[in-house]
Scaffold this active site. Structure first.
Site, PDB file in Angstrom:
ATOM      1  N   GLY A  86       0.863  -1.058   0.083  1.00 19.34           N
ATOM      2  CA  GLY A  86       0.007   0.011  -0.120  1.00 19.34           C
ATOM      3  C   GLY A  86       0.615   1.202  -0.086  1.00 19.34           C
ATOM      4  O   GLY A  86       0.218   2.238  -0.224  1.00 19.34           O
ATOM      5  N   GLU A 134       4.024  -6.697   1.530  1.00 16.00           N
ATOM      6  CA  GLU A 134       3.455  -6.943   0.302  1.00 16.00           C
ATOM      7  C   GLU A 134       3.586  -5.866  -0.512  1.00 16.00           C
ATOM      8  O   GLU A 134       2.350  -5.747  -1.025  1.00 16.00           O
ATOM      9  CB  GLU A 134       2.270  -7.612   0.407  1.00 16.00           C
ATOM     10  CG  GLU A 134       2.109  -8.802   1.159  1.00 16.00           C
ATOM     11  CD  GLU A 134       0.679  -9.241   1.763  1.00 16.00           C
ATOM     12  OE1 GLU A 134      -0.272  -8.618   1.116  1.00 16.00           O
ATOM     13  OE2 GLU A 134       0.782 -10.029   2.533  1.00 16.00           O
ATOM     14  N   PRO A 135       4.670  -4.931  -0.838  1.00 23.46           N
ATOM     15  CA  PRO A 135       4.575  -3.862  -1.488  1.00 23.46           C
ATOM     16  C   PRO A 135       4.535  -4.281  -3.066  1.00 23.46           C
ATOM     17  O   PRO A 135       5.302  -5.179  -3.514  1.00 23.46           O
ATOM     18  CB  PRO A 135       5.973  -3.235  -1.054  1.00 23.46           C
ATOM     19  CG  PRO A 135       6.822  -4.361  -0.882  1.00 23.46           C
ATOM     20  CD  PRO A 135       6.239  -5.365  -0.318  1.00 23.46           C
ATOM     21  N   ARG A 192       3.025  -1.514  -5.914  1.00 21.62           N
ATOM     22  CA  ARG A 192       3.345  -0.231  -6.457  1.00 21.62           C
ATOM     23  C   ARG A 192       4.486   0.606  -6.161  1.00 21.62           C
ATOM     24  O   ARG A 192       5.462   1.065  -7.036  1.00 21.62           O
ATOM     25  CB  ARG A 192       2.109   0.674  -6.318  1.00 21.62           C
ATOM     26  CG  ARG A 192       2.299   2.048  -6.931  1.00 21.62           C
ATOM     27  CD  ARG A 192       1.236   3.054  -6.275  1.00 21.62           C
ATOM     28  NE  ARG A 192      -0.087   2.472  -6.334  1.00 21.62           N
ATOM     29  CZ  ARG A 192      -1.333   2.372  -6.869  1.00 21.62           C
ATOM     30  NH1 ARG A 192      -1.114   2.937  -8.062  1.00 21.62           N
ATOM     31  NH2 ARG A 192      -2.140   1.608  -6.561  1.00 21.62           N
ATOM     32  N   TYR A 249      -9.238   4.819 -13.113  1.00 17.91           N
ATOM     33  CA  TYR A 249      -9.415   5.494 -11.581  1.00 17.91           C
ATOM     34  C   TYR A 249      -9.330   6.969 -11.717  1.00 17.91           C
ATOM     35  O   TYR A 249      -8.803   7.648 -10.730  1.00 17.91           O
ATOM     36  CB  TYR A 249      -8.303   4.976 -10.938  1.00 17.91           C
ATOM     37  CG  TYR A 249      -7.945   3.507 -10.863  1.00 17.91           C
ATOM     38  CD1 TYR A 249      -8.919   2.612 -10.280  1.00 17.91           C
ATOM     39  CD2 TYR A 249      -6.972   2.961 -11.569  1.00 17.91           C
ATOM     40  CE1 TYR A 249      -8.700   1.354 -10.181  1.00 17.91           C
ATOM     41  CE2 TYR A 249      -6.586   1.668 -11.446  1.00 17.91           C
ATOM     42  CZ  TYR A 249      -7.744   0.918 -10.877  1.00 17.91           C
ATOM     43  OH  TYR A 249      -7.336  -0.622 -10.699  1.00 17.91           O
ATOM     44  N   CYS A 291     -11.877   4.095 -29.598  1.00 14.13           N
ATOM     45  CA  CYS A 291     -13.115   4.752 -29.965  1.00 14.13           C
ATOM     46  C   CYS A 291     -13.992   4.587 -28.810  1.00 14.13           C
ATOM     47  O   CYS A 291     -14.808   3.888 -28.585  1.00 14.13           O
ATOM     48  CB  CYS A 291     -13.756   3.736 -30.956  1.00 14.13           C
ATOM     49  SG  CYS A 291     -12.711   3.838 -32.517  1.00 14.13           S
ATOM     50  N   TYR A 310       1.075  -1.815 -12.328  1.00 14.30           N
ATOM     51  CA  TYR A 310      -0.426  -1.806 -12.656  1.00 14.30           C
ATOM     52  C   TYR A 310      -0.604  -0.945 -14.240  1.00 14.30           C
ATOM     53  O   TYR A 310      -1.680  -0.535 -14.622  1.00 14.30           O
ATOM     54  CB  TYR A 310      -1.442  -1.183 -11.799  1.00 14.30           C
ATOM     55  CG  TYR A 310      -1.354  -1.856 -10.506  1.00 14.30           C
ATOM     56  CD1 TYR A 310      -1.659  -3.168 -10.132  1.00 14.30           C
ATOM     57  CD2 TYR A 310      -0.914  -0.890  -9.417  1.00 14.30           C
ATOM     58  CE1 TYR A 310      -1.732  -3.594  -8.849  1.00 14.30           C
ATOM     59  CE2 TYR A 310      -0.542  -1.180  -8.108  1.00 14.30           C
ATOM     60  CZ  TYR A 310      -1.118  -2.866  -7.771  1.00 14.30           C
ATOM     61  OH  TYR A 310      -0.662  -3.555  -6.735  1.00 14.30           O
TER      62      TYR A 310
END
Ligand code: LLP
Length: 435
Positions: free
Chosen positions: A238, A288-289, A291, A331, A358, A387
């Protein structure tokens, strides 16, 4: 900090000129910096030194085999969420015995695969899942190590689609029900209670929710240690990264210039706040990184196709699209967009930066101001290492992008651009449609 900077006019990744990569391999192409990933890993581990620490890289952020090998070489285990991810780690030469298997819907086949390869633990999310794991372990004649994912009901103050620690989302077991879930687990003959887990959300930019969650859950973890002899606690991933000033944040001077109240989260601050709370537990601590390790280590290179000048609006049409990097469409996320060739003599251009798909949602940035660029010039979408490629699709029959890894002055293709033939290779026309 990262290793993307202009050298003279040209944006480099470590010692490689990114325009050369774009010319050599075409665009859109993801480019990753090994040095940035290694620095991120070392800083995070250093921030929590003193703990018995195991970093399980959340490979959903970027699961290219070469990246997995790089992290395996650095000593990482992995946070896995599917049988496919288990196979990727094996293919990259990583260690399943140092890896954890998470996710709310593990299938029987996936559980069996994880057990056969000696997974460190299953991070379980429900009581029916414990029963399923027990059943498969029994069939194989082994005991399955598990930790229950605890939902601490802490607001991570991040995007609604990536918050996971509130009681109203699908993840984990609420603290109030967790004691009963552990008691259930203890009754299964093929389950070994090994630890506890939590993860409150992704892209957290302040310390407070991490501290709140650790403080809230630690007493329960202590009880688990006394009652079941658990040996580890995974506090999830996180840790957020810089998106807005992504390029500038590669320079240590940028960090020192940030006022402490608004300075983005650093691994040192994270470690300093959490180590004193975690050390007294006397447990192995898993992180648990995802990003944080790869996000700022990757860029997406794209070519300008057209500048379409409108009445009140300009559109800069590029050859990357929402299928390559879906985060802005999904997002509303911000990615800094940087011309590979910097030219301060040019006028500024304000435009919507869009892809060719499109859909009006295929927009990377609205009313973004950058130096004027024209057809054939290259841009870098910053902070695209996490991601990015892993969430890519083939929408509009666009092929998956190429991926390139850089180390110092060396660069190599780690994933060739998908061909049209590869895209359709599993498709067939049924007999009843033949003329
Ligand atoms: N552990 C668990 C149990 C997770 O669910 C996740 C991410 C992580 C670790 C890694 O979180 P990180 O350190 O990367 O924040 N696609 C979204 C992010 C989804 C995150 C899902 N879970 C995005 O592009 O922002």
């Amino acid at each position: 900090m990262h290793h993307f900077r202009h050298v003279g006019q040209n944006l480099h990744c470590e010692n490689v000129d990114l325009a050369e990569i774009a010319r050599l391999y075409g665009t859109p192409t993801y480019v990753y910096s090994t040095a940035t990933m290694a620095d991120n890993y070392t800083r995070l581990a250093g921030g929590l030194r003193g703990l018995d620490l195991q970093i399980c890289y959340a490979m959903k952020a970027n699961s290219s085999l070469a990246i997995l090998r790089h992290f395996a070489n650095l000593g990482a285990g992995f946070d896995l969420v599917s049988g496919g991810e288990i196979r990727r780690v094996l293919a990259a030469g990583g260690d399943i015995k140092r890896s954890v298997f998470a996710g709310v819907g593990k299938t029987e086949a996936e559980i069996e695969l994880a057990l056969k390869h000696g997974v460190f633990a299953f991070h379980v999310e429900s009581e029916p899942e414990i029963a399923r794991i027990n059943h498969i372990a029994g069939k194989l004649g082994v005991k399955a190590p598990i930790a229950i994912r605890l939902n601490p009901d802490v607001d991570a103050h991040t995007h609604a689609k990536i918050t996971t620690g509130k009681s109203d989302n699908k993840f984990g077991i609420p603290l109030a029900h967790a004691a009963a879930a552990y008691e259930t687990a203890a009754r299964f003959p093929h389950i070994q209670i090994k630890g506890a887990q939590m993860h409150i959300g992704s892209q957290l930019t302040s310390l407070a929710p991490f501290v709140e969650a650790v403080k809230k859950v630690a007493p329960f973890v202590q009880e688990l240690k006394a009652k079941y002899g658990i040996t580890y606690w995974s506090i999830g991933g996180g840790v957020g990264i810089v998106y807005k000033d992504a390029l500038a944040s590669g320079d240590p001077a940028w960090w020192s210039a940030q006022p402490p109240e608004t300075r983005p989260l650093t691994p040192e601050a994270y470690g300093e706040a959490l180590t004193p709370l975690l050390a007294p537990l006397g447990l192995k601590i898993l992180l648990e990184p995802g990003r944080y390790l790869v996000g700022n280590a990757g860029v997406l290179l794209s070519r300008v196709e057209f500048l379409k000048r409108g009445k009140g609006k300009n559109f800069l049409i590029v050859d990357a699209a929402m299928n390559d990097l879906v985060r802005p469409a999904m997002y509303d996320s911000f990615h800094e967009i940087v011309p590979l060739r910097r030219d301060s003599g040019r006028p500024a251009l304000t435009a919507d930066i869009v892809g060719p798909v499109c859909e009006s949602g295929d927009c990377f940035a609205k009313d973004r101001t950058l130096q004027e660029v024209g057809e054939g010039e290259f841009l870098a979408f910053m902070s695209a290492g996490a991601y990015g490629f892993t969430m890519a699709s083939r929408y509009n029959t666009r092929s998956l992008a190429a991926e390139v890894l850089v180390k110092g002055a060396a660069s190599d293709l780690i994933n060739a651009r998908e061909s049209f033939e590869q895209q359709i290779q599993n498709e067939q026309l049924p007999r009843f449609l033949t003329k």
